[in-house]
Design a protein around this motif. Structure first.
Motif, short mmCIF file in Angstrom:
data_model
loop_
_atom_site.label_atom_id
_atom_site.label_comp_id
_atom_site.label_asym_id
_atom_site.label_seq_id
_atom_site.Cartn_x
_atom_site.Cartn_y
_atom_site.Cartn_z
N ILE A 9 0.84 -1.19 0.00
CA ILE A 9 0.00 0.00 0.00
C ILE A 9 0.88 1.24 0.00
O ILE A 9 1.63 1.48 0.94
N VAL A 10 0.78 2.00 -1.10
CA VAL A 10 1.55 3.23 -1.25
C VAL A 10 0.85 4.31 -0.43
O VAL A 10 -0.23 4.77 -0.79
N GLY A 11 1.45 4.72 0.68
CA GLY A 11 0.83 5.66 1.60
C GLY A 11 0.89 7.11 1.18
O GLY A 11 0.40 7.98 1.89
N SER A 12 1.47 7.39 0.04
CA SER A 12 1.59 8.75 -0.46
C SER A 12 0.90 8.86 -1.81
O SER A 12 0.92 7.93 -2.60
N LEU A 13 0.31 10.00 -2.07
CA LEU A 13 -0.33 10.24 -3.36
C LEU A 13 0.64 10.86 -4.38
O LEU A 13 0.36 10.88 -5.57
N ARG A 14 1.77 11.33 -3.92
CA ARG A 14 2.73 12.05 -4.77
C ARG A 14 3.37 11.13 -5.80
O ARG A 14 3.84 10.04 -5.47
N LYS A 15 3.43 11.55 -7.05
CA LYS A 15 4.02 10.74 -8.12
C LYS A 15 5.47 10.36 -7.82
O LYS A 15 5.89 9.25 -8.05
N VAL A 46 -13.15 10.87 1.00
CA VAL A 46 -13.05 11.06 2.45
C VAL A 46 -14.11 10.20 3.12
O VAL A 46 -15.26 10.15 2.68
N PHE A 47 -13.71 9.49 4.17
CA PHE A 47 -14.63 8.59 4.87
C PHE A 47 -15.84 9.36 5.39
O PHE A 47 -15.70 10.42 6.00
N ASP A 48 -17.00 8.78 5.14
CA ASP A 48 -18.27 9.35 5.61
C ASP A 48 -19.12 8.18 6.09
O ASP A 48 -19.57 7.36 5.28
N GLN A 49 -19.33 8.11 7.40
CA GLN A 49 -20.06 6.98 7.96
C GLN A 49 -21.47 6.87 7.39
O GLN A 49 -22.04 5.78 7.34
N ASP A 50 -22.03 7.96 6.91
CA ASP A 50 -23.35 7.90 6.29
C ASP A 50 -23.35 7.03 5.03
O ASP A 50 -24.41 6.56 4.61
N ASN A 51 -22.18 6.82 4.44
CA ASN A 51 -22.08 6.03 3.21
C ASN A 51 -21.48 4.64 3.40
O ASN A 51 -21.25 3.94 2.42
N GLU A 52 -21.24 4.24 4.63
CA GLU A 52 -20.54 2.98 4.84
C GLU A 52 -21.35 1.74 4.48
O GLU A 52 -20.78 0.67 4.28
N MET A 53 -22.65 1.86 4.39
CA MET A 53 -23.46 0.70 4.03
C MET A 53 -23.56 0.52 2.50
O MET A 53 -23.91 -0.55 2.03
N GLU A 61 -13.20 -1.88 -4.38
CA GLU A 61 -12.02 -2.46 -5.05
C GLU A 61 -10.84 -2.53 -4.08
O GLU A 61 -10.11 -3.52 -4.05
N PHE A 62 -10.64 -1.49 -3.28
CA PHE A 62 -9.57 -1.49 -2.28
C PHE A 62 -9.76 -2.65 -1.30
O PHE A 62 -8.83 -3.42 -1.04
N LYS A 63 -10.97 -2.82 -0.79
CA LYS A 63 -11.25 -3.91 0.13
C LYS A 63 -11.06 -5.28 -0.54
O LYS A 63 -10.53 -6.20 0.06
N ARG A 64 -11.48 -5.39 -1.80
CA ARG A 64 -11.31 -6.65 -2.52
C ARG A 64 -9.84 -7.03 -2.63
O ARG A 64 -9.45 -8.17 -2.40
N ARG A 65 -9.00 -6.03 -2.93
CA ARG A 65 -7.56 -6.29 -3.07
C ARG A 65 -6.95 -6.70 -1.73
O ARG A 65 -6.07 -7.56 -1.68
N LEU A 87 -3.81 7.93 3.88
CA LEU A 87 -3.60 6.55 4.30
C LEU A 87 -4.54 6.19 5.44
O LEU A 87 -5.18 5.14 5.42
N LYS A 88 -4.66 7.07 6.42
CA LYS A 88 -5.57 6.81 7.55
C LYS A 88 -7.00 6.69 7.04
O LYS A 88 -7.76 5.81 7.47
N ASN A 89 -7.38 7.54 6.12
CA ASN A 89 -8.71 7.50 5.54
C ASN A 89 -8.99 6.15 4.86
O ASN A 89 -10.04 5.55 5.06
N ALA A 90 -8.04 5.67 4.06
CA ALA A 90 -8.21 4.38 3.36
C ALA A 90 -8.30 3.24 4.37
O ALA A 90 -9.11 2.31 4.19
N ILE A 91 -7.48 3.29 5.41
CA ILE A 91 -7.55 2.27 6.46
C ILE A 91 -8.93 2.26 7.10
O ILE A 91 -9.53 1.21 7.31
N ASP A 92 -9.45 3.45 7.40
CA ASP A 92 -10.78 3.54 8.01
C ASP A 92 -11.85 2.95 7.10
O ASP A 92 -12.69 2.16 7.55
#
Length: 183
Positions: A9-15, A46-53, A61-65, A87-92
């Motif tokens: 998992i590449v924790g940076s977005l920078r090319k 950005v993580f939004d608990q309203d959309n987690e369902m 796709e991230f979870k599948r991988r 990175l924290k957002n993706a982990i969440d």
């Protein structure tokens, strides 16, 4: 025996991220019987608990991988004494909804590269704290903290520092062993 599939998992977005370069070096150093594929965090909202369902497609796709992998290798930069928000957002996202975490029991290892002399030490310790709550067994040694990264990679992003390459190789060996015991 089946091939051990490691997801880097590449924790940076920078090319031009040194962490992406470090993971590319790790792909060259992965032990026999294992393969390391990389995933980027681009497109994860950005993580939004309203959309987690109803998870967004990029999160599904991230979870599948993650679920398809036998082990995870995180490469994190350090921003303001911690891991980056992306990175924290993706982990969440991958831990949600409650009871459906993709991380549960997944063997992991952590490394990081920084232009500073501490080589992401503080970010890695924060990431390790997060991995505890996700119930992920983590490789403790060796710790791979690539400080002064600008001097360890060439202009093409190739890791030229032999001791750092050896540390990454040892980390990968330990991660493969951990993954084998977790099966």
């Amino acid at each position: 025996m089946d091939v051990i599939k490691i997801l880097g998992i590449v924790g940076s977005l920078r090319k031009g991220s040194y962490n992406r370069f470090a993971l590319k070096a790790a792909q060259e150093l992965v032990p026999g019987g294992a393969v390391l594929n990389l995933i980027e965090l681009h497109g994860i909202p950005v993580f939004d608990q309203d959309n987690e369902m109803t998870l967004p497609a990029s999160v599904l796709e991230f979870k599948r991988r993650i679920l398809d992998a036998d082990a995870i290798l995180f490469a994190t930069p350090e921003y303001n004494y911690s891991l980056p928000g992306g990175l924290k957002n993706a982990i969440d996202w991958a831990s949600r909804p409650y009871g459906e975490s993709a991380w549960l029991g997944k063997p992991a290892a952590v490394m990081g590269a920084s232009t500073g002399s501490l080589g992401t030490a503080r970010a890695q310790y924060h990431l390790r704290q997060i991995l505890v709550t996700l119930d992920m067994p983590v490789v403790n040694q060796p710790e791979v903290m690539i400080g002064n990264a600008a001097q360890r990679f060439d202009q093409n992003g190739r890791l030229t520092d032999a001791p750092t390459r050896q540390h990454i190789q040892k980390l990968l060996g330990a991660l493969v062993q951990l993954a084998k015991t977790a099966r």
